[in-house]
Write a protein that holds these residues in place. Structure first.
Motif, PDB file in Angstrom:
ATOM      1  N   ARG A  49       0.835  -1.205   0.000  1.00 17.78           N
ATOM      2  CA  ARG A  49       0.000   0.000   0.000  1.00 17.78           C
ATOM      3  C   ARG A  49       0.871   1.257   0.000  1.00 17.78           C
ATOM      4  NH1 ARG A  49      -4.195   1.611   4.902  1.00 17.78           N
ATOM      5  NH2 ARG A  49      -4.943   3.560   4.015  1.00 17.78           N
ATOM      6  N   ALA A  50       1.955   1.249   0.786  1.00 17.88           N
ATOM      7  CA  ALA A  50       2.872   2.394   0.821  1.00 17.88           C
ATOM      8  C   ALA A  50       3.513   2.604  -0.548  1.00 17.88           C
ATOM      9  CB  ALA A  50       3.931   2.190   1.895  1.00 17.88           C
ATOM     10  N   LEU A  51       3.935   1.519  -1.199  1.00 18.80           N
ATOM     11  CA  LEU A  51       4.527   1.624  -2.536  1.00 18.80           C
ATOM     12  C   LEU A  51       3.509   2.149  -3.545  1.00 18.80           C
ATOM     13  CD1 LEU A  51       6.615  -1.675  -2.683  1.00 18.80           C
ATOM     14  CD2 LEU A  51       7.481   0.650  -2.415  1.00 18.80           C
ATOM     15  N   HIS A  52       2.271   1.726  -3.400  1.00 22.33           N
ATOM     16  CA  HIS A  52       1.216   2.198  -4.303  1.00 22.33           C
ATOM     17  C   HIS A  52       1.014   3.702  -4.153  1.00 22.33           C
ATOM     18  CE1 HIS A  52      -2.356   1.843  -6.817  1.00 22.33           C
ATOM     19  NE2 HIS A  52      -3.013   2.562  -5.921  1.00 22.33           N
ATOM     20  N   THR A  53       1.029   4.196  -2.921  1.00 25.29           N
ATOM     21  CA  THR A  53       0.885   5.631  -2.680  1.00 25.29           C
ATOM     22  C   THR A  53       2.045   6.409  -3.298  1.00 25.29           C
ATOM     23  OG1 THR A  53      -0.285   5.198  -0.598  1.00 25.29           O
ATOM     24  CG2 THR A  53       0.657   7.391  -0.897  1.00 25.29           C
ATOM     25  N   ILE A  54       3.265   5.904  -3.112  1.00 29.46           N
ATOM     26  CA  ILE A  54       4.439   6.562  -3.697  1.00 29.46           C
ATOM     27  C   ILE A  54       4.330   6.594  -5.214  1.00 29.46           C
ATOM     28  CG2 ILE A  54       6.950   6.401  -3.951  1.00 29.46           C
ATOM     29  CD1 ILE A  54       6.955   4.983  -1.198  1.00 29.46           C
ATOM     30  N   THR A  55       3.866   5.497  -5.796  1.00 30.97           N
ATOM     31  CA  THR A  55       3.726   5.409  -7.250  1.00 30.97           C
ATOM     32  C   THR A  55       2.745   6.451  -7.778  1.00 30.97           C
ATOM     33  OG1 THR A  55       4.216   3.038  -7.200  1.00 30.97           O
ATOM     34  CG2 THR A  55       3.095   3.883  -9.144  1.00 30.97           C
ATOM     35  N   LEU A  56       1.595   6.574  -7.132  1.00 29.59           N
ATOM     36  CA  LEU A  56       0.588   7.543  -7.584  1.00 29.59           C
ATOM     37  C   LEU A  56       1.113   8.971  -7.511  1.00 29.59           C
ATOM     38  CD1 LEU A  56      -2.669   6.093  -5.960  1.00 29.59           C
ATOM     39  CD2 LEU A  56      -1.860   5.833  -8.313  1.00 29.59           C
ATOM     40  N   ILE A  57       1.842   9.296  -6.451  1.00 31.29           N
ATOM     41  CA  ILE A  57       2.373  10.656  -6.305  1.00 31.29           C
ATOM     42  C   ILE A  57       3.405  10.936  -7.382  1.00 31.29           C
ATOM     43  CG2 ILE A  57       3.696  12.177  -4.791  1.00 31.29           C
ATOM     44  CD1 ILE A  57       2.393  10.766  -2.418  1.00 31.29           C
ATOM     45  N   ARG A  58       4.290   9.968  -7.655  1.00 30.79           N
ATOM     46  CA  ARG A  58       5.329  10.197  -8.664  1.00 30.79           C
ATOM     47  C   ARG A  58       4.730  10.309 -10.066  1.00 30.79           C
ATOM     48  NH1 ARG A  58      10.856   6.851  -7.208  1.00 30.79           N
ATOM     49  NH2 ARG A  58      11.095   7.655  -5.082  1.00 30.79           N
ATOM     50  N   ARG A  88       7.749  -2.051  -8.932  1.00 33.49           N
ATOM     51  CA  ARG A  88       8.902  -2.954  -8.803  1.00 33.49           C
ATOM     52  C   ARG A  88      10.205  -2.156  -8.837  1.00 33.49           C
ATOM     53  NH1 ARG A  88      12.484  -5.525  -7.710  1.00 33.49           N
ATOM     54  NH2 ARG A  88      13.102  -7.642  -8.299  1.00 33.49           N
ATOM     55  N   ALA A  89      10.281  -1.146  -9.691  1.00 35.43           N
ATOM     56  CA  ALA A  89      11.487  -0.322  -9.781  1.00 35.43           C
ATOM     57  C   ALA A  89      11.689   0.497  -8.504  1.00 35.43           C
ATOM     58  CB  ALA A  89      11.395   0.598 -10.995  1.00 35.43           C
ATOM     59  N   ILE A  90      10.611   1.039  -7.965  1.00 39.09           N
ATOM     60  CA  ILE A  90      10.714   1.813  -6.725  1.00 39.09           C
ATOM     61  C   ILE A  90      11.156   0.914  -5.576  1.00 39.09           C
ATOM     62  CG2 ILE A  90       9.373   3.106  -5.025  1.00 39.09           C
ATOM     63  CD1 ILE A  90       7.661   4.154  -7.328  1.00 39.09           C
ATOM     64  N   CYS A  91      10.653  -0.303  -5.554  1.00 33.47           N
ATOM     65  CA  CYS A  91      11.052  -1.260  -4.518  1.00 33.47           C
ATOM     66  C   CYS A  91      12.547  -1.537  -4.594  1.00 33.47           C
ATOM     67  CB  CYS A  91      10.256  -2.550  -4.679  1.00 33.47           C
ATOM     68  SG  CYS A  91      10.583  -3.786  -3.407  1.00 33.47           S
ATOM     69  N   ARG A  92      13.069  -1.699  -5.805  1.00 30.25           N
ATOM     70  CA  ARG A  92      14.506  -1.923  -5.985  1.00 30.25           C
ATOM     71  C   ARG A  92      15.310  -0.723  -5.492  1.00 30.25           C
ATOM     72  NH1 ARG A  92      14.383  -2.603 -11.057  1.00 30.25           N
ATOM     73  NH2 ARG A  92      14.186  -4.873 -11.013  1.00 30.25           N
ATOM     74  N   THR A 134      18.086   9.698  -4.980  1.00 32.45           N
ATOM     75  CA  THR A 134      17.902  10.423  -6.237  1.00 32.45           C
ATOM     76  C   THR A 134      16.419  10.650  -6.447  1.00 32.45           C
ATOM     77  OG1 THR A 134      17.865   8.336  -7.444  1.00 32.45           O
ATOM     78  CG2 THR A 134      19.984   9.475  -7.289  1.00 32.45           C
ATOM     79  N   GLN A 135      16.092  11.738  -7.100  1.00 27.74           N
ATOM     80  CA  GLN A 135      14.689  12.060  -7.301  1.00 27.74           C
ATOM     81  C   GLN A 135      14.071  11.186  -8.385  1.00 27.74           C
ATOM     82  OE1 GLN A 135      12.782  13.884  -5.479  1.00 27.74           O
ATOM     83  NE2 GLN A 135      14.431  14.523  -4.150  1.00 27.74           N
ATOM     84  N   GLN A 136      14.848  10.822  -9.396  1.00 28.40           N
ATOM     85  CA  GLN A 136      14.332   9.985 -10.466  1.00 28.40           C
ATOM     86  C   GLN A 136      14.974   8.615 -10.398  1.00 28.40           C
ATOM     87  OE1 GLN A 136      15.772  13.022 -11.362  1.00 28.40           O
ATOM     88  NE2 GLN A 136      13.877  14.191 -11.463  1.00 28.40           N
ATOM     89  N   ILE A 137      14.288   7.643 -10.949  1.00 24.53           N
ATOM     90  CA  ILE A 137      14.822   6.303 -11.056  1.00 24.53           C
ATOM     91  C   ILE A 137      15.602   6.206 -12.355  1.00 24.53           C
ATOM     92  CG2 ILE A 137      14.235   3.861 -11.223  1.00 24.53           C
ATOM     93  CD1 ILE A 137      11.698   4.464  -9.712  1.00 24.53           C
ATOM     94  N   PRO A 138      16.891   5.850 -12.322  1.00 24.59           N
ATOM     95  CA  PRO A 138      17.656   5.741 -13.560  1.00 24.59           C
ATOM     96  C   PRO A 138      17.001   4.761 -14.512  1.00 24.59           C
ATOM     97  CG  PRO A 138      19.087   5.585 -11.625  1.00 24.59           C
ATOM     98  CD  PRO A 138      17.677   5.536 -11.132  1.00 24.59           C
ATOM     99  N   SER A 139      17.092   5.065 -15.788  1.00 22.39           N
ATOM    100  CA  SER A 139      16.439   4.213 -16.783  1.00 22.39           C
ATOM    101  C   SER A 139      17.023   2.825 -16.782  1.00 22.39           C
ATOM    102  CB  SER A 139      16.592   4.832 -18.177  1.00 22.39           C
ATOM    103  OG  SER A 139      17.967   5.021 -18.489  1.00 22.39           O
ATOM    104  N   ASP A 140      18.308   2.673 -16.425  1.00 23.22           N
ATOM    105  CA  ASP A 140      18.925   1.339 -16.401  1.00 23.22           C
ATOM    106  C   ASP A 140      18.367   0.494 -15.270  1.00 23.22           C
ATOM    107  OD1 ASP A 140      20.461   2.157 -18.476  1.00 23.22           O
ATOM    108  OD2 ASP A 140      22.217   2.656 -17.249  1.00 23.22           O
ATOM    109  N   ASP A 141      17.767   1.149 -14.263  1.00 23.65           N
ATOM    110  CA  ASP A 141      17.281   0.425 -13.101  1.00 23.65           C
ATOM    111  C   ASP A 141      15.825   0.064 -13.217  1.00 23.65           C
ATOM    112  OD1 ASP A 141      17.846  -0.710 -10.641  1.00 23.65           O
ATOM    113  OD2 ASP A 141      17.054   0.996  -9.537  1.00 23.65           O
ATOM    114  N   LEU A 142      15.195   0.482 -14.311  1.00 22.95           N
ATOM    115  CA  LEU A 142      13.780   0.201 -14.479  1.00 22.95           C
ATOM    116  C   LEU A 142      13.579  -1.234 -14.936  1.00 22.95           C
ATOM    117  CD1 LEU A 142      12.669   3.518 -16.151  1.00 22.95           C
ATOM    118  CD2 LEU A 142      12.151   2.759 -13.842  1.00 22.95           C
TER     119      LEU A 142
END
Length: 375
Positions: A307-316, A346-350, A363-371
């Protein structure tokens, strides 16, 4: 003895089992008032058994029992280290004893099989000897402080929601004079107005009792909101001390950060980033057959962390342009919006796991290589 449990290591396709690291295991079946313990050898034979009360004296009795029957390298296999076994786990950790957590042992397959506390203690010890991946008990201290505060705040929020529903229902069935007075107001204004209502002796009993009920419900809402806000500030203060790097990430506030820290616990609790993702319910499970190549949703694990990850995802998705571009690219590749959102989780979890385990700079953004490259 060391307090850290050595996780099984895979070398040349060989998994180091607990039996290769200790001379015996003490299994403990925990209850509210009693603890049942059994000392088990490496071959699964029961060396001795005992029980003790759940207090400091009982904990010391179990430690003396373990030193007597397994004087060398030993390990404790406890059920419920976060509930009935929490006191014993903390005592053993202070005594530099090795402790692992076991899930509820499997019951005999045959219906009507034997079941006693001592048999459960033996099963716990044997399960620890047979498992490939040992489970560390979760830390107390700051993590436990976050857990109790977050649970209390959640209770206050739920009670506040129930009180708001009660207030709305009371307004609907209130006398016409009160309904007209409150009609058209926003919810926040209705609560503030109802909290100041006063009943007068000249009014009939229905009107007076309705006013009293409305005032009571509104004052309860205000008190619960104030309580939830105070608890949130306490959570923020602890998170700033324990992991300020989490708050530097976009989309993570004190509530989400507290839940992440509660689920993660401490470095080494999860054997890998994939294990943490599976626990967070964001690791897709292969469900392919024949010419069909697909994955299904993982519905096991920690629902609150998901649920916490879902909230972070929606905000981003709402605030971060690079995140929106990533989701758009996933949709252009043929994925649905929900599948693209699952890839993002899944990327945010990593990202969170790497940050917490190794203390990487946020970092504010997730690097494209980490997606992730697959749903």
């Amino acid at each position: 003895m060391p307090t850290t449990v050595v996780q099984p290591l895979k070398e040349n396709n060989h998994v180091t089992m607990l039996a290769e690291q200790v001379d015996g295991v003490i299994g403990v079946d925990t209850h509210q008032d009693t603890l049942a313990a059994a000392a088990v050898s490496l071959i699964g034979a029961v060396l001795a058994s005992t029980d003790s009360p759940t207090n400091a004296r009982g904990y010391q009795q179990l430690l003396d029992f373990a030193r007597q029957h397994i004087p060398g390298w030993r390990c404790w296999a406890l059920e419920g280290t976060g509930s009935y076994g929490a006191g014993l786990a903390a005592f053993l950790d202070a005594a530099d004893e090795r402790v692992v957590e076991v899930c509820r042992p499997k019951r005999p397959a045959v219906r009507g099989g034997r079941k006693t506390d001592m048999l459960d203690a033996v099963r716990a010890a044997r399960e620890a000897l047979a498992t490939e991946h040992l489970i560390h008990p979760r830390r107390r201290g700051e993590r436990e402080a976050l857990r109790v505060l977050l649970a209390t705040r959640q209770s206050a929020v739920l009670a506040c929601t129930a009180a708001i529903n009660l207030l709305k229902a009371l307004i609907i069935s209130a006398p016409d004079e009160l309904r007209v007075e409150l009609r058209g107001m926003k919810s926040k204004n209705q609560v503030a107005h109802c909290a100041k209502l006063r009943d007068r002796p000249t009014q009939d009993i229905e009107h007076r009792m309705t006013v009293r009920a409305l005032r009571s419900a509104a004052q309860r809402i205000e008190a619960l909101r104030s309580e939830a806000k105070e608890l949130e500030l306490e959570l923020l203060a602890i998170v700033r001390t324990a992991a300020p790097e989490l708050l530097a990430l976009q989309g993570i506030g004190p509530i989400s950060a507290a839940q992440i820290l509660i689920s993660w616990s401490h470095p080494g609790h999860f054997r890998s980033e994939a294990a943490f993702a599976a626990f967070a319910r964001v690791a897709p499970i292969p469900a392919s057959s024949g010419l069909t190549n697909r994955h299904r949703i993982n519905r096991s694990g920690d629902r609150q962390l998901n649920r916490a990850l879902h909230t972070i995802t929606l905000i981003r998705i709402r605030l971060d342009p690079s995140t929106r571009a990533y989701v758009a690219r996933r949709i252009s590749e043929g994925k649905t919006a929900r599948d693209a959102q699952r890839c993002l989780k899944r990327a945010i979890c990593r990202q969170l796991f790497k940050l917490l385990e190794r203390g990487d700079q946020p970092t504010q953004q997730i690097p494209s290589d980490d997606l992730p490259q697959a749903a």
